[in-house]
Design an enzyme around this catalytic site. Structure first.
Site, PDB file in Angstrom:
ATOM      1  N   CYS A 134      -2.474   0.313   3.186  1.00 19.65           N
ATOM      2  CA  CYS A 134      -3.926   0.181   3.072  1.00 19.65           C
ATOM      3  C   CYS A 134      -4.287   0.768   1.709  1.00 19.65           C
ATOM      4  O   CYS A 134      -3.436   0.839   0.831  1.00 19.65           O
ATOM      5  CB  CYS A 134      -4.635   0.885   4.235  1.00 19.65           C
ATOM      6  SG  CYS A 134      -4.339   2.654   4.312  1.00 19.65           S
ATOM      7  N   GLN A 135      -5.493   1.209   1.528  1.00 20.58           N
ATOM      8  CA  GLN A 135      -5.886   1.725   0.224  1.00 20.58           C
ATOM      9  C   GLN A 135      -5.257   3.093  -0.063  1.00 20.58           C
ATOM     10  O   GLN A 135      -4.745   3.326  -1.137  1.00 20.58           O
ATOM     11  CB  GLN A 135      -7.412   1.798   0.100  1.00 20.58           C
ATOM     12  CG  GLN A 135      -7.900   2.036  -1.309  1.00 20.58           C
ATOM     13  CD  GLN A 135      -7.536   0.901  -2.267  1.00 20.58           C
ATOM     14  OE1 GLN A 135      -7.414  -0.260  -1.884  1.00 20.58           O
ATOM     15  NE2 GLN A 135      -7.354   1.239  -3.526  1.00 20.58           N
TER      16      GLN A 135
END
Length: 130
Positions: free
Chosen positions: A88-89
């Site tokens: 994810c980020q």
């Protein structure tokens, strides 16, 4: 004094419970450095669990976008006979995604330490239409 001691013991037990639970969750997913991630992700299912708008701004080449918000509905798209590489980020959503997958019986779960924000490898971006 006995009441205060009992309260302190109770708080300590609660804290230990949550620490233990968090450690148990982390055992089921391997946190990989970028180098370790690069070594194995091409032979695995590479899944970006960010939202579509984040994915379109840039993602690891070859990644499929299955957002965490849709994971339970789309879990059938993920094979259980191959390793799974998640990102994810920054790493929190991929940890939650790994926990969802673990509860459904998936193994071979890996995540990119630090997330996409730390990635220096090749990426693909959706071209903007003008």
């Amino acid at each position: 004094m006995d009441v205060l001691f009992a309260i302190l013991i109770g708080v300590a037990v609660i804290i230990l419970f949550f620490v233990f639970r968090n450690v148990q969750k982390q055992k089921h997913v391997k946190n990989l450095t970028e180098e370790q991630f690069k070594e194995g992700y091409r032979k695995a299912q590479l899944i970006d669990v960010r939202e579509p708008n984040e994915y379109e701004r840039g993602h690891i080449l070859g990644a499929r976008n299955i957002p965490l918000s849709q994971l339970k509905q789309r879990i059938g798209e993920i094979r259980d006979d191959q390793p799974i590489y998640l990102y994810c980020q920054r790493g929190s959503r991929s940890t939650r995604a790994a926990n969802v997958l673990r509860k459904k019986g998936y193994t071979g779960l890996n995540q990119l330490k630090g997330g996409f924000s730390k990635w220096t490898g090749k990426i693909k971006q959706k071209k903007k239409g003008y």
